[in-house]
Write a protein that holds these residues in place. Structure first.
Motif, PDB file in Angstrom:
ATOM      1  N   SER A  38      23.436 -46.139 -66.955  1.00  0.00           N
ATOM      2  CA  SER A  38      23.198 -46.322 -68.386  1.00  0.00           C
ATOM      3  C   SER A  38      22.983 -47.782 -68.765  1.00  0.00           C
ATOM      4  N   ALA A 133      27.983 -36.952 -65.739  1.00  0.00           N
ATOM      5  CA  ALA A 133      26.604 -36.836 -66.209  1.00  0.00           C
ATOM      6  C   ALA A 133      25.721 -37.726 -65.347  1.00  0.00           C
ATOM      7  N   ILE A 156      22.385 -32.850 -71.881  1.00  0.00           N
ATOM      8  CA  ILE A 156      22.679 -33.533 -73.147  1.00  0.00           C
ATOM      9  C   ILE A 156      21.404 -34.290 -73.509  1.00  0.00           C
ATOM     10  N   ARG A 157      20.779 -33.894 -74.592  1.00  0.00           N
ATOM     11  CA  ARG A 157      19.500 -34.499 -74.964  1.00  0.00           C
ATOM     12  C   ARG A 157      19.694 -35.891 -75.549  1.00  0.00           C
ATOM     13  N   HIS A 159      20.869 -38.692 -74.582  1.00  0.00           N
ATOM     14  CA  HIS A 159      22.268 -39.091 -74.446  1.00  0.00           C
ATOM     15  C   HIS A 159      22.437 -40.590 -74.223  1.00  0.00           C
ATOM     16  N   TRP A 166      15.181 -43.517 -74.898  1.00  0.00           N
ATOM     17  CA  TRP A 166      16.218 -42.489 -74.820  1.00  0.00           C
ATOM     18  C   TRP A 166      16.036 -41.670 -73.556  1.00  0.00           C
ATOM     19  N   ASP A 168      17.791 -38.218 -71.379  1.00  0.00           N
ATOM     20  CA  ASP A 168      18.731 -37.098 -71.320  1.00  0.00           C
ATOM     21  C   ASP A 168      19.723 -37.324 -70.187  1.00  0.00           C
ATOM     22  N   SER A 169      20.788 -36.549 -70.194  1.00  0.00           N
ATOM     23  CA  SER A 169      21.738 -36.525 -69.083  1.00  0.00           C
ATOM     24  C   SER A 169      21.973 -35.075 -68.687  1.00  0.00           C
TER      25      SER A 169
END
Length: 188
Positions: A38, A133, A156-157, A159, A166, A168-169
């Motif tokens: 991340s 995730a 998870i959209r 995320h 952006w 997802d996860s």
């Protein structure tokens, strides 16, 4: 709880020391190692702050975060970072994460690290559920978590935001009874 020193197969999880900054930088400062994480690669100062914060979190009472050095059991060389963070919204639940030096990839250390984190979670910590995730593009992490017995639960959209985009996860999780069942089968 006593300081963590937990060996499972070829890896040991242990508490960090301030001497670990350079070894952690080999993971957190590496573009390949952080590609699916991340955050962007960390600087030495940022890495030092992470290690110091992790050491401080180990002193909390009650302890809610277990940031642990992943070392090879045979030579104690630090090869990665493992983390369990107790979930304040779920009794006896935690999130899990891990990162390893790229030169150790493909040697079974990822699966061993996840298994060690789960062994700690469902053993001494007596947790009920652990989830992690990953980036949808990180197929190696998917294979690692699946091989360790975790189940893909969903997406998870949007995320994570990284580099202004952006992402997802994909969530993987395992319950204490599922872990216990897998340990019984492995012991037979």
């Amino acid at each position: 709880m006593q300081p963590i020193h937990f060996t499972a197969g070829p890896v040991t999880l242990r508490e960090f020391t301030t001497d670990d900054v350079a070894a952690v930088l080999a993971v957190y400062g590496d573009a390949a190692a952080t590609r699916h994480m991340s955050f962007e690669p960390r600087t030495e100062d940022e890495t030092r702050a992470i290690v110091e914060r992790t050491i401080g979190a180990a002193q909390a009472d009650p302890r809610t975060e277990y940031g642990l050095a992943v070392t090879r059991a045979n030579d104690s060389q630090l090869i990665g970072f493992g983390r369990l963070a107790l979930d304040p919204h779920q009794t006896r639940g935690a999130t899990m994460g891990f990162a390893l030096r790229p030169d150790t990839w493909g040697q079974g250390y990822g699966t061993a690290t996840v298994r060690a984190l789960l062994g700690l979670a469902f053993g001494p910590l007596s947790l009920h559920r652990v989830w992690g995730a990953r980036s949808p593009a990180n197929e190696a992490s998917a294979a690692t978590m699946n091989k360790a017995g975790m189940v893909e639960e969903g997406r998870i959209r949007e995320h994570i935001q990284k580099a202004g985009q952006w992402r997802d996860s994909i969530v993987h999780a395992i319950l204490d009874r599922e872990w216990a069942g897998k340990q019984e089968v492995a012991g037979k």
